[in-house]
Write a protein that holds these residues in place. Sequence first.
Motif, mmCIF file in Angstrom:
data_model
loop_
_atom_site.group_PDB
_atom_site.id
_atom_site.type_symbol
_atom_site.label_atom_id
_atom_site.label_comp_id
_atom_site.label_asym_id
_atom_site.label_seq_id
_atom_site.Cartn_x
_atom_site.Cartn_y
_atom_site.Cartn_z
ATOM 1 N N LEU A 1 77.394 1.468 102.454
ATOM 2 C CA LEU A 1 76.564 2.382 103.235
ATOM 3 C C LEU A 1 77.054 2.467 104.667
ATOM 4 N N GLN A 2 77.288 1.320 105.297
ATOM 5 C CA GLN A 2 77.726 1.316 106.688
ATOM 6 C C GLN A 2 79.137 1.875 106.831
ATOM 7 N N ARG A 3 80.001 1.558 105.870
ATOM 8 C CA ARG A 3 81.358 2.121 105.910
ATOM 9 C C ARG A 3 81.312 3.639 105.837
ATOM 10 N N SER A 4 80.443 4.153 104.968
ATOM 11 C CA SER A 4 80.311 5.594 104.818
ATOM 12 C C SER A 4 79.748 6.230 106.083
ATOM 13 N N ARG A 5 78.779 5.592 106.695
ATOM 14 C CA ARG A 5 78.193 6.106 107.930
ATOM 15 C C ARG A 5 79.241 6.165 109.032
ATOM 16 N N ARG A 6 80.049 5.116 109.108
ATOM 17 C CA ARG A 6 81.077 5.063 110.146
ATOM 18 C C ARG A 6 82.129 6.150 109.913
ATOM 19 N N ALA A 7 82.504 6.334 108.641
ATOM 20 C CA ALA A 7 83.526 7.329 108.330
ATOM 21 C C ALA A 7 83.044 8.747 108.589
ATOM 22 N N GLN A 8 81.754 8.987 108.391
ATOM 23 C CA GLN A 8 81.195 10.324 108.543
ATOM 24 C C GLN A 8 80.639 10.580 109.943
ATOM 25 N N GLY A 9 80.726 9.560 110.805
ATOM 26 C CA GLY A 9 80.223 9.734 112.152
ATOM 27 C C GLY A 9 78.734 9.919 112.197
ATOM 28 N N SER A 10 78.004 9.040 111.441
ATOM 29 C CA SER A 10 76.548 9.162 111.363
ATOM 30 C C SER A 10 75.914 8.913 112.704
ATOM 31 N N GLY A 11 74.679 9.332 112.796
ATOM 32 C CA GLY A 11 73.951 9.129 114.037
ATOM 33 C C GLY A 11 73.864 10.400 114.861
ATOM 34 N N ARG A 12 74.404 11.501 114.305
ATOM 35 C CA ARG A 12 74.316 12.774 115.033
ATOM 36 C C ARG A 12 72.859 13.196 115.198
ATOM 37 N N ARG A 13 72.565 13.785 116.326
ATOM 38 C CA ARG A 13 71.209 14.261 116.584
ATOM 39 C C ARG A 13 71.028 15.654 115.991
ATOM 40 N N GLY A 14 69.797 15.991 115.699
ATOM 41 C CA GLY A 14 69.526 17.309 115.146
ATOM 42 C C GLY A 14 68.535 17.223 114.021
ATOM 43 N N GLY A 15 68.764 17.997 112.981
ATOM 44 C CA GLY A 15 67.864 18.045 111.839
ATOM 45 C C GLY A 15 67.966 16.802 110.998
ATOM 46 N N PRO A 16 67.157 16.714 109.942
ATOM 47 C CA PRO A 16 67.142 15.536 109.084
ATOM 48 C C PRO A 16 68.472 15.344 108.368
ATOM 49 N N PRO A 17 69.114 14.189 108.488
ATOM 50 C CA PRO A 17 70.399 13.954 107.838
ATOM 51 C C PRO A 17 70.215 13.825 106.335
ATOM 52 N N VAL A 18 71.240 14.152 105.599
ATOM 53 C CA VAL A 18 71.159 14.071 104.148
ATOM 54 C C VAL A 18 72.212 13.124 103.588
ATOM 55 N N THR A 19 72.986 12.496 104.444
ATOM 56 C CA THR A 19 74.115 11.690 103.976
ATOM 57 C C THR A 19 73.723 10.282 103.561
ATOM 58 N N SER A 20 72.692 9.695 104.128
ATOM 59 C CA SER A 20 72.350 8.315 103.789
ATOM 60 C C SER A 20 70.883 8.031 104.075
ATOM 61 N N ASP A 21 70.367 7.004 103.384
ATOM 62 C CA ASP A 21 68.984 6.585 103.623
ATOM 63 C C ASP A 21 68.801 6.101 105.062
ATOM 64 N N ALA A 22 69.816 5.391 105.593
ATOM 65 C CA ALA A 22 69.692 4.835 106.943
ATOM 66 C C ALA A 22 69.556 5.935 107.983
ATOM 67 N N ASP A 23 70.334 7.003 107.819
ATOM 68 C CA ASP A 23 70.262 8.096 108.782
ATOM 69 C C ASP A 23 68.983 8.906 108.616
ATOM 70 N N GLN A 24 68.521 9.029 107.391
ATOM 71 C CA GLN A 24 67.237 9.689 107.172
ATOM 72 C C GLN A 24 66.122 8.898 107.826
ATOM 73 N N LEU A 25 66.192 7.560 107.693
ATOM 74 C CA LEU A 25 65.196 6.698 108.326
ATOM 75 C C LEU A 25 65.274 6.783 109.847
ATOM 76 N N ALA A 26 66.490 6.912 110.377
ATOM 77 C CA ALA A 26 66.644 7.060 111.828
ATOM 78 C C ALA A 26 65.939 8.317 112.306
ATOM 79 N N TRP A 27 66.050 9.400 111.529
ATOM 80 C CA TRP A 27 65.398 10.650 111.890
ATOM 81 C C TRP A 27 63.881 10.556 111.742
ATOM 82 N N LEU A 28 63.437 9.859 110.704
ATOM 83 C CA LEU A 28 62.000 9.749 110.443
ATOM 84 C C LEU A 28 61.293 8.806 111.416
ATOM 85 N N SER A 29 61.968 7.726 111.784
ATOM 86 C CA SER A 29 61.318 6.654 112.554
ATOM 87 C C SER A 29 61.726 6.597 114.010
ATOM 88 N N HIS A 30 62.777 7.357 114.382
ATOM 89 C CA HIS A 30 63.324 7.301 115.743
ATOM 90 C C HIS A 30 63.869 5.913 116.075
#
Length: 252
Positions: free
Chosen positions: A193-222
């Motif tokens: 999961l973390q390797r994929s997030r790093r490769a995809q440059g997760s953490g972008r701001r904006g709408g709800p992410p669809v790439t991983s549970d962690a990024d979705q949780l970041a959007w939902l929980s701030h």
Amino acid sequence: MSAVDTTDLSWDNLSWDNLSWDSLGDERVLVIVLLVAAVVLTGERTTWHVLRNVVTIAHEGGHAVAALLMGRELAGIKLHSDTSGVTLSRGKPRGLGMIFTAVAGYPAPSLIGVGLAALIGLDRIQWLLWIVVGLLAILLTQIRNAFGLLTVVGTGAAAVAVIVWGNDRTALGFACAVTWLLLIGGLRAVIELQRSRRAQGSGRRGGPPVTSDADQLAWLSHVPGLFWVCVFFAVSVISIVAGGWLMLSWNP
């Protein structure tokens, strides 16, 4: 001085039928051997691609159970040949219910593994096998694609085969193998999961992410996605330690 009877020490009196876990040393050896096997097989790309389907079943099952507990309407589960999956539910797009649903996926394989390890430690192997079959049967009612159907039925069939045709040793070995797969596989899934997030440059701001549970949780929980990855990682490691201890305490 009294005579010592050495009859039982002769090779003529030894046979595989007379061997037991005690005479071989300890059933704990089996647990350790299967741990090593789980580490090797989940570490090799080809075998991991196959075995990861079992981890995905547990992952999506975790999402489904959490959604139901939160009062959401479950709309189905799909399992894909690339070992990914998706659990669809209807309800509020944000809020505590959605956060709990999203957070339940990655810890699910590890927590299920601990539960199975507890049953092994209590010498309830047949219970374990029937519980696995029952959970898969319930999950089957929510599967919405052909590959998911094949995966769940195949996994359940393996457990049924052990129940029907396997002996006590086979049942114990199968139970330990599945438990270690969930525990070790759960950890590897978090690392991926973390390797994929790093490769995809997760953490972008904006709408709800669809790439991983962690990024979705970041959007939902701030709360940053990396925090959720660390939570998943901690649960996985603690579960491996707890599950290993429970299995090694097996006392029939």
